[in-house]
Motif scaffolding. Structure first.
Motif, PDB file in Angstrom:
ATOM      1  N   VAL A  89      17.310 -12.983  10.503  1.00 42.72           N
ATOM      2  CA  VAL A  89      15.968 -12.893  11.064  1.00 42.72           C
ATOM      3  C   VAL A  89      15.197 -11.795  10.333  1.00 42.72           C
ATOM      4  CG1 VAL A  89      14.634 -12.469  13.155  1.00 42.72           C
ATOM      5  CG2 VAL A  89      16.843 -13.601  13.314  1.00 42.72           C
ATOM      6  N   GLU A  90      13.961 -12.122   9.928  1.00 41.62           N
ATOM      7  CA  GLU A  90      13.108 -11.117   9.295  1.00 41.62           C
ATOM      8  C   GLU A  90      12.316 -10.384  10.357  1.00 41.62           C
ATOM      9  OE1 GLU A  90      10.554 -12.916   6.434  1.00 41.62           O
ATOM     10  OE2 GLU A  90      12.103 -13.010   4.909  1.00 41.62           O
ATOM     11  N   GLY A  91      11.969  -9.158  10.050  1.00 37.77           N
ATOM     12  CA  GLY A  91      11.119  -8.382  10.934  1.00 37.77           C
ATOM     13  C   GLY A  91       9.655  -8.621  10.615  1.00 37.77           C
ATOM     14  N   SER A  92       8.822  -7.903  11.324  1.00 40.89           N
ATOM     15  CA  SER A  92       7.384  -7.960  11.019  1.00 40.89           C
ATOM     16  C   SER A  92       7.171  -7.350   9.642  1.00 40.89           C
ATOM     17  CB  SER A  92       6.598  -7.161  12.049  1.00 40.89           C
ATOM     18  OG  SER A  92       6.829  -7.675  13.329  1.00 40.89           O
ATOM     19  N   MET A  93       6.359  -7.997   8.842  1.00 42.91           N
ATOM     20  CA  MET A  93       6.102  -7.474   7.503  1.00 42.91           C
ATOM     21  C   MET A  93       4.613  -7.262   7.299  1.00 42.91           C
ATOM     22  SD  MET A  93       8.548  -9.271   4.787  1.00 42.91           S
ATOM     23  CE  MET A  93      10.267  -9.568   5.087  1.00 42.91           C
ATOM     24  N   GLY A  94       4.309  -6.259   6.519  1.00 45.09           N
ATOM     25  CA  GLY A  94       2.931  -5.993   6.147  1.00 45.09           C
ATOM     26  C   GLY A  94       2.802  -5.988   4.639  1.00 45.09           C
ATOM     27  N   VAL A  95       1.883  -6.798   4.131  1.00 45.45           N
ATOM     28  CA  VAL A  95       1.610  -6.840   2.696  1.00 45.45           C
ATOM     29  C   VAL A  95       0.330  -6.040   2.464  1.00 45.45           C
ATOM     30  CG1 VAL A  95       1.138  -8.303   0.709  1.00 45.45           C
ATOM     31  CG2 VAL A  95       2.673  -9.121   2.503  1.00 45.45           C
ATOM     32  N   LEU A  96       0.460  -4.981   1.697  1.00 45.11           N
ATOM     33  CA  LEU A  96      -0.648  -4.062   1.490  1.00 45.11           C
ATOM     34  C   LEU A  96      -1.109  -4.113   0.047  1.00 45.11           C
ATOM     35  CD1 LEU A  96       1.087  -1.156   3.394  1.00 45.11           C
ATOM     36  CD2 LEU A  96      -0.476  -2.843   4.330  1.00 45.11           C
ATOM     37  N   ASP A  97      -2.410  -4.255  -0.158  1.00 44.52           N
ATOM     38  CA  ASP A  97      -2.996  -4.308  -1.503  1.00 44.52           C
ATOM     39  C   ASP A  97      -3.508  -2.937  -1.904  1.00 44.52           C
ATOM     40  OD1 ASP A  97      -2.691  -7.069  -2.043  1.00 44.52           O
ATOM     41  OD2 ASP A  97      -4.392  -7.520  -0.753  1.00 44.52           O
ATOM     42  N   LEU A  98      -3.124  -2.527  -3.109  1.00 38.91           N
ATOM     43  CA  LEU A  98      -3.629  -1.276  -3.665  1.00 38.91           C
ATOM     44  C   LEU A  98      -4.052  -1.503  -5.105  1.00 38.91           C
ATOM     45  CD1 LEU A  98      -1.059   1.398  -2.419  1.00 38.91           C
ATOM     46  CD2 LEU A  98      -3.463   1.245  -1.813  1.00 38.91           C
ATOM     47  N   SER A  99      -5.165  -0.947  -5.463  1.00 38.30           N
ATOM     48  CA  SER A  99      -5.627  -0.957  -6.843  1.00 38.30           C
ATOM     49  C   SER A  99      -6.309   0.383  -7.077  1.00 38.30           C
ATOM     50  CB  SER A  99      -6.591  -2.114  -7.079  1.00 38.30           C
ATOM     51  OG  SER A  99      -7.037  -2.104  -8.410  1.00 38.30           O
ATOM     52  N   LEU A 100      -5.521   1.352  -7.557  1.00 35.34           N
ATOM     53  CA  LEU A 100      -6.002   2.722  -7.668  1.00 35.34           C
ATOM     54  C   LEU A 100      -6.319   3.081  -9.111  1.00 35.34           C
ATOM     55  CD1 LEU A 100      -3.490   4.382  -5.188  1.00 35.34           C
ATOM     56  CD2 LEU A 100      -5.728   3.410  -4.720  1.00 35.34           C
ATOM     57  N   PRO A 101      -7.288   3.979  -9.321  1.00 38.94           N
ATOM     58  CA  PRO A 101      -7.656   4.371 -10.690  1.00 38.94           C
ATOM     59  C   PRO A 101      -6.533   5.135 -11.383  1.00 38.94           C
ATOM     60  CG  PRO A 101      -8.882   5.655  -9.065  1.00 38.94           C
ATOM     61  CD  PRO A 101      -8.113   4.620  -8.312  1.00 38.94           C
ATOM     62  N   GLU A 102      -6.655   5.269 -12.693  1.00 37.89           N
ATOM     63  CA  GLU A 102      -5.598   5.880 -13.498  1.00 37.89           C
ATOM     64  C   GLU A 102      -5.398   7.356 -13.206  1.00 37.89           C
ATOM     65  OE1 GLU A 102      -5.963   5.107 -17.648  1.00 37.89           O
ATOM     66  OE2 GLU A 102      -6.092   2.948 -17.371  1.00 37.89           O
ATOM     67  N   HIS A 103      -6.379   8.040 -12.655  1.00 37.27           N
ATOM     68  CA  HIS A 103      -6.205   9.468 -12.403  1.00 37.27           C
ATOM     69  C   HIS A 103      -5.417   9.752 -11.119  1.00 37.27           C
ATOM     70  CE1 HIS A 103      -9.974   8.706 -10.187  1.00 37.27           C
ATOM     71  NE2 HIS A 103      -9.630   9.722  -9.440  1.00 37.27           N
ATOM     72  N   VAL A 104      -4.877   8.710 -10.470  1.00 40.22           N
ATOM     73  CA  VAL A 104      -3.970   8.895  -9.343  1.00 40.22           C
ATOM     74  C   VAL A 104      -2.546   8.942  -9.913  1.00 40.22           C
ATOM     75  CG1 VAL A 104      -3.019   7.855  -7.253  1.00 40.22           C
ATOM     76  CG2 VAL A 104      -5.474   7.765  -7.680  1.00 40.22           C
ATOM     77  N   ASP A 105      -1.863  10.079  -9.734  1.00 38.20           N
ATOM     78  CA  ASP A 105      -0.496  10.238 -10.249  1.00 38.20           C
ATOM     79  C   ASP A 105       0.519   9.476  -9.406  1.00 38.20           C
ATOM     80  OD1 ASP A 105      -1.147  11.782 -12.426  1.00 38.20           O
ATOM     81  OD2 ASP A 105      -0.780  13.695 -11.407  1.00 38.20           O
ATOM     82  N   TYR A 106       0.452   9.649  -8.092  1.00 42.85           N
ATOM     83  CA  TYR A 106       1.379   8.944  -7.211  1.00 42.85           C
ATOM     84  C   TYR A 106       0.804   8.856  -5.805  1.00 42.85           C
ATOM     85  CZ  TYR A 106       2.867  13.573  -5.525  1.00 42.85           C
ATOM     86  OH  TYR A 106       2.897  14.837  -4.989  1.00 42.85           O
ATOM     87  N   VAL A 107       1.345   7.901  -5.055  1.00 38.78           N
ATOM     88  CA  VAL A 107       1.075   7.775  -3.625  1.00 38.78           C
ATOM     89  C   VAL A 107       2.442   7.785  -2.949  1.00 38.78           C
ATOM     90  CG1 VAL A 107       0.215   6.277  -1.794  1.00 38.78           C
ATOM     91  CG2 VAL A 107      -1.067   6.484  -3.916  1.00 38.78           C
ATOM     92  N   SER A 108       2.601   8.622  -1.943  1.00 38.14           N
ATOM     93  CA  SER A 108       3.886   8.698  -1.249  1.00 38.14           C
ATOM     94  C   SER A 108       3.694   8.404   0.236  1.00 38.14           C
ATOM     95  CB  SER A 108       4.536  10.066  -1.453  1.00 38.14           C
ATOM     96  OG  SER A 108       3.732  11.077  -0.893  1.00 38.14           O
ATOM     97  N   PHE A 109       4.737   7.862   0.819  1.00 32.59           N
ATOM     98  CA  PHE A 109       4.727   7.478   2.229  1.00 32.59           C
ATOM     99  C   PHE A 109       5.798   8.286   2.951  1.00 32.59           C
ATOM    100  CE2 PHE A 109       3.153   3.985  -0.256  1.00 32.59           C
ATOM    101  CZ  PHE A 109       2.071   3.508   0.474  1.00 32.59           C
ATOM    102  N   GLY A 110       5.379   9.152   3.874  1.00 33.60           N
ATOM    103  CA  GLY A 110       6.315   9.899   4.700  1.00 33.60           C
ATOM    104  C   GLY A 110       6.996  11.059   4.017  1.00 33.60           C
TER     105      GLY A 110
END
Length: 197
Positions: free
Chosen positions: A78-99
């Motif tokens: 059984v799969e859980g609830s899933m979220g598909v998130l779209d990101l399109s960030l400019p080149e001057h973003v080094d990283y995005v972290s979650f938590g």
């Protein structure tokens, strides 16, 4: 002599036409240069506002899947609830972290210090050296990096501790595409939000 012939024969202002043309072209050139210069100064501000909007949408998406079904890792059917998130960030973003903050000393190296856990936080680091944080409302959320084992079964990546504390998820630039998160339950440990990338 009719009026058309008199008009064509009148050459009194001919010598001022080139001077007026140079003057008007100079003014038009200055306006174009000022517009280009101001756009180069305004463009990063517009980009950063667009980044903030995308991260707020991601925070809302993650918050919405937290109240859904969390898949039990031990039952692969059984799969859980899933979220598909779209990101399109400019080149001057080094990283995005979650938590997690993977660079608490802000030296640009994500592997030389232990990651600082920041539940319910999305952190965005820019190449200019500053960070922004977006808070995710609701109960505490623990993020874990997922890894696909046999087929399409996603489980927490136990080897992610080599990157820091083993907690949190980090996307390093360039960041563009769809990113999937799923709440999962691990018996004896609790509920995590698992990345599928």
């Amino acid at each position: 002599m009719n009026s058309l012939q008199r008009f064509l024969a009148d050459t009194r202002g001919v010598d001022t036409i080139p001077l007026k043309m140079v003057f008007y072209l100079s003014i038009a050139g200055m306006i174009i240069l000022m517009t280009a210069f101001s756009w180069n100064n305004i463009s990063p501000v517009v980009d950063d506002a667009h980044v903030d909007k995308q991260l707020e949408d991601v925070a809302l998406g993650i918050s919405s899947i937290q109240n859904g079904y969390a898949k039990d890792i031990s039952s692969n059917d059984v799969e859980g609830s899933m979220g598909v998130l779209d990101l399109s960030l400019p080149e001057h973003v080094d990283y995005v972290s979650f938590g997690v903050d993977p660079d608490p000393d802000m030296d640009g190296n994500l592997t030389n210090t232990e990651w600082a856990v920041e539940k319910n936080t999305i952190l965005c680091s820019y190449s200019e050296g500053f960070k922004t944080r977006v808070h995710i409302n609701g109960d505490p959320i623990e993020f874990r990096k997922g890894i696909s084992n046999n087929g399409d079964v996603w489980v927490p990546d136990d080897d992610s501790s080599a990157l820091g504390s083993g907690k949190g998820v980090v996307l390093e630039g360039p960041i563009s595409g769809e990113f999937v998160f799923e709440p999962v339950f691990v018996e004896g440990e609790g509920k995590y939000t698992l990345s599928h990338f």
